[in-house]
Write an enzyme that holds these catalytic residues in place. Structure first.
Site, short mmCIF file in Angstrom:
data_model
loop_
_atom_site.label_atom_id
_atom_site.label_comp_id
_atom_site.label_asym_id
_atom_site.label_seq_id
_atom_site.Cartn_x
_atom_site.Cartn_y
_atom_site.Cartn_z
N HIS A 139 0.79 -1.22 0.00
CA HIS A 139 0.00 0.00 0.00
C HIS A 139 0.83 1.28 0.00
CE1 HIS A 139 0.96 -0.48 4.28
NE2 HIS A 139 0.73 0.80 4.40
N ARG A 140 2.13 1.18 0.13
CA ARG A 140 2.93 2.40 0.16
C ARG A 140 3.22 2.90 -1.26
NH1 ARG A 140 4.43 3.85 5.12
NH2 ARG A 140 4.82 2.28 6.72
#
Length: 215
Positions: A210-211
């Site tokens: 998710h980064r």
């Protein structure tokens, strides 16, 4: 319960997953009036994560908008969290990790001289731009917090390198508590696609990315 209110702040799905065991434990203790402030930095994903633990937010700021900037998130959380803190006058505020919600809500609490407890404190890369903006969020939150709940001895040592030695407690990582809450032999997935997988007949790896760096 006047004077015993503790506000637990979450803004993203990972925060909700890792803060949920803390909320459950505090409520089981029965001493504090535990409130959940959701900023809505993540929208549907945040509600989904809380729902898994049978938790709902006492207030949701719903700040998320399309193509939101870090400026928007910071300003919206700072203002919204501040108003909520004014309304409930908490004894303490607990924040988690390194999101923009974490830093901005900690700052709002500091402006009101409300003690801040930082769950998952002491994670560091010592590169202010990696991960960005998370590394700086957690450093700044570390300067604001009065209680630092470090998962490991390494995290405690990282804090000590920055001169933070008071109020540091090694707690372990709450994601393990979340896993133990979830993983059990009789667990049944609500999603049909997952429920139909023959986990006993093969080995599977779950990856979540998710980064910004991963994208």
């Amino acid at each position: 319960m006047t004077g015993k209110t503790v506000v637990c702040v979450v803004g993203t799905r990972p925060e909700a997953i890792k803060m949920a065991p803390v909320v459950i434990a505090l409520r089981d203790q029965g001493f504090f009036d535990v409130k959940i402030l959701a900023t809505g930095q993540h929208a549907a994903m945040l509600d989904q994560a809380l729902g898994h633990f049978s938790l709902t937010a006492d207030i949701n700021l719903h700040i998320m908008k399309e193509k939101q900037s870090l400026d928007h998130i910071t300003a919206s959380v700072l203002t919204g969290a501040g108003k909520y803190f004014d309304s409930v006058c908490p004894l303490a505020v607990l924040v988690h990790g390194d999101t923009t919600t974490t830093f901005a809500s900690a700052l709002a609490a500091f402006y009101r001289k409300i003690p801040v407890g930082h769950v998952e404190a002491g994670l560091r890369t010592f590169d202010r731009y990696s991960p960005f903006p998370e590394e700086m969020n957690r450093r700044l939150t570390g300067r604001i917090a009065e209680l630092h709940f470090a998962p490991t001895t390494l995290n405690r040592e990282n804090l000590a390198r920055e001169g933070i030695t008071d109020g540091v407690v090694i707690t372990g990582n709450t994601v393990i508590d979340a896993m133990k809450y979830t993983v059990r032999e009789n667990y049944v997935f609500h999603d049909k696609t997952l429920a139909d997988i023959d986990f006993a007949g093969g080995r599977y790896v779950l990856v979540t990315a998710h980064r910004r760096e991963n994208l």
